[in-house]
Design a protein around this motif. Structure first.
Motif, short mmCIF file in Angstrom:
data_model
loop_
_atom_site.label_atom_id
_atom_site.label_comp_id
_atom_site.label_asym_id
_atom_site.label_seq_id
_atom_site.Cartn_x
_atom_site.Cartn_y
_atom_site.Cartn_z
N UNK A 185 0.32 -0.81 0.20
CA UNK A 185 0.18 0.12 -0.27
C UNK A 185 0.96 1.38 -0.05
N UNK A 186 1.88 1.06 -0.13
CA UNK A 186 3.05 2.34 0.17
C UNK A 186 2.76 3.38 -1.48
N UNK A 187 2.60 2.65 -2.47
CA UNK A 187 2.94 3.29 -3.98
C UNK A 187 1.18 3.96 -3.71
N UNK A 188 0.40 3.89 -2.85
CA UNK A 188 -0.69 4.85 -2.73
C UNK A 188 -0.91 6.15 -1.92
N UNK A 189 0.60 5.91 -0.81
CA UNK A 189 0.79 7.35 0.07
C UNK A 189 0.41 8.63 -0.97
N UNK A 190 0.17 9.77 -0.46
CA UNK A 190 0.27 11.20 -1.08
C UNK A 190 1.89 11.53 -1.72
N UNK A 191 2.20 11.82 -2.56
CA UNK A 191 3.37 12.53 -1.64
C UNK A 191 3.76 13.51 -2.98
N UNK A 192 3.72 14.86 -2.26
CA UNK A 192 3.76 16.28 -3.00
C UNK A 192 5.60 16.36 -3.28
N UNK A 193 6.21 15.57 -3.04
CA UNK A 193 7.58 16.83 -2.37
C UNK A 193 8.06 17.41 -3.96
N UNK A 194 7.98 16.35 -4.94
CA UNK A 194 8.53 17.10 -6.29
C UNK A 194 7.34 18.25 -6.91
N UNK A 195 6.57 17.86 -6.77
CA UNK A 195 5.86 19.56 -6.85
C UNK A 195 5.80 20.34 -6.01
N UNK A 196 6.70 20.31 -5.36
CA UNK A 196 6.60 21.75 -4.02
C UNK A 196 7.99 21.85 -4.61
N UNK A 197 8.84 21.38 -5.32
CA UNK A 197 10.27 21.50 -5.48
C UNK A 197 10.61 22.51 -7.08
N UNK A 198 9.46 21.79 -7.81
CA UNK A 198 8.97 22.20 -8.78
C UNK A 198 8.85 23.36 -8.80
N UNK A 199 8.06 24.09 -8.26
CA UNK A 199 7.42 25.43 -7.74
C UNK A 199 7.78 25.92 -7.32
N UNK A 200 9.20 26.26 -6.55
CA UNK A 200 9.90 27.04 -6.28
C UNK A 200 11.87 27.27 -6.68
N UNK A 201 11.11 28.49 -7.53
CA UNK A 201 11.88 28.96 -8.16
C UNK A 201 13.37 28.82 -8.12
N UNK A 202 13.85 29.13 -6.38
CA UNK A 202 15.06 28.63 -5.77
C UNK A 202 15.68 28.14 -6.77
N UNK A 203 14.83 27.01 -6.64
CA UNK A 203 15.93 25.49 -6.41
C UNK A 203 16.20 25.41 -8.13
N UNK A 204 15.09 26.14 -9.16
CA UNK A 204 15.30 26.01 -10.78
C UNK A 204 16.18 26.38 -10.97
N UNK A 205 16.51 27.74 -10.27
CA UNK A 205 17.21 29.41 -10.67
C UNK A 205 19.33 28.76 -11.49
N UNK A 206 18.83 28.59 -13.06
CA UNK A 206 20.72 28.56 -13.84
C UNK A 206 20.89 30.29 -13.44
N UNK A 207 20.52 31.00 -13.62
CA UNK A 207 21.30 32.35 -13.56
C UNK A 207 21.08 32.93 -12.00
N UNK A 208 21.92 32.60 -11.00
CA UNK A 208 21.89 33.18 -9.77
C UNK A 208 21.85 34.91 -9.10
N UNK A 209 22.86 34.80 -10.44
CA UNK A 209 23.17 36.90 -10.00
C UNK A 209 23.00 37.40 -10.80
N UNK A 210 22.04 37.49 -11.08
CA UNK A 210 20.99 38.08 -12.54
C UNK A 210 19.31 37.75 -11.25
N UNK A 211 18.80 38.78 -11.40
CA UNK A 211 17.19 39.17 -11.20
C UNK A 211 16.51 38.35 -12.86
#
Length: 318
Positions: free
Chosen positions: A258-284
């Motif tokens: 039943x573990x495969x049925x558990x809720x996991x929204x970590x990847x979605x939260x990570x994708x929403x976090x711009x700071x973790x997806x920013x390749x140009x951190x020295x420029x706004x």
């Protein structure tokens, strides 16, 4: 699933401040491999009785969480809302003058049969780290509820400018007593937990002179969780602010039907976090030739957001 921990390691240092306004649970030296609840709170340094606020929330939430886990064996969202309410109730009781001026951040992590429940309010941080993964070692990092984070997400500051901005200590979401509308926590459910993963709860004082790359380097080069925590304490010994943390390494994970049925929204939260997806951190990012990926949860783009928020903060403090 059954998650087994290595001995959790605590850091709880006063820095160069006159008093300790951070609170942690379990108390330093009290955590064991069977611990299932971890909390780090940072009392607001610019307000009266910050140390009282952090201690009250930490104690109120931990007592309620432990009682629930003893009875239920797991932490649902509904259970957590009760735990958070107990934290607010404890905060109200601690504010004997009914002034509503004290406040605290809050980070919470619980382990149960349905995985991990992570929750936070404010700029204290929760990490889920997988040092062995070269492509995505930061599986999750909580989004700061701060003004500079909001300015960054609206393209008015670069990633690196957040650390030096004069507004970096303005927090947009905190726990305070007698709030008409109690601040809600951000919840994330994590079930992709593997041997060798780390969870790291810390007040912002721990990150005063340390970025994610240095944190991962320490974890990769350490032979144990205890050694890594000792190195983190050594590297942050000269930090000016109170700095507290819990470093928790995963020793083993027993999967169940039943573990495969558990809720996991970590990847979605990570994708929403711009700071973790920013390749140009020295420029706004607004000034980049290549725009950041669209985020449906981001507020509409606006100019001079910082000035308008600063004006709003002045008004509510008058």
């Amino acid at each position: 699933m059954k998650i087994h921990l290595c001995p959790p390691q605590a850091i709880h240092e006063i820095g160069s401040r006159q008093q300790q306004e951070d609170a942690i649970y379990p108390a330093a030296g009290a955590a064991i491999v069977g611990s299932r609840v971890f909390i780090v709170c940072d009392g607001l340094g610019g307000h009266e009785l910050g140390e009282v606020a952090s201690a009250a929330v930490c104690q109120g939430m931990s007592a309620a969480a432990e009682a629930l886990l003893d009875r239920e064996g797991q932490m649902s969202d509904e259970h957590f809302q009760h735990v958070l309410s107990c934290g607010y109730d404890a905060l109200n009781q601690a504010d004997t003058g009914h002034e509503g001026k004290m406040g605290t951040t809050m980070t919470f992590l619980s382990f149960g049969r349905k995985g991990c429940l992570a929750a936070h309010i404010g700029d204290s941080c929760i990490y889920h780290l997988r040092p062995s993964d070269i492509d995505q070692p930061v599986r999750y990092r909580s989004r700061d509820d701060s003004l500079v984070q909001l300015l960054y997400e609206n393209g008015e500051l670069s990633y690196y400018e957040m650390a030096t901005s004069p507004r970096r200590n303005i927090i947009m979401k905190v726990m305070q007593p007698f709030q008409k509308n109690r601040t809600e926590a951000t919840l994330v459910h994590i079930t992709d937990v593997r041997v060798g993963d780390y969870f790291y709860l810390c007040s912002d004082g721990m990150l005063e002179r340390m970025d994610d790359e240095e944190l991962l380097k320490i974890l990769r080069e350490s032979r144990s969780c205890e050694e890594a925590a000792a190195e983190l304490a050594r590297r942050t010994a000269q930090n000016s602010d109170n700095h507290s943390a819990y470093l928790i390494e995963i020793k083993d994970v027993e999967h169940e039907q039943g573990d495969e049925l558990l809720v996991d929204d970590e990847a979605e939260a990570c994708q929403r976090n711009k700071a973790l997806n920013d390749d140009y951190k020295d420029v706004a990012w607004r000034n980049k030739p290549v725009a950041m990926p669209d985020d449906p949860q981001s507020p509409p783009s606006t100019r001079n957001l910082g000035n308008r928020i600063a004006d709003w903060l002045k008004k509510i403090r008058m």
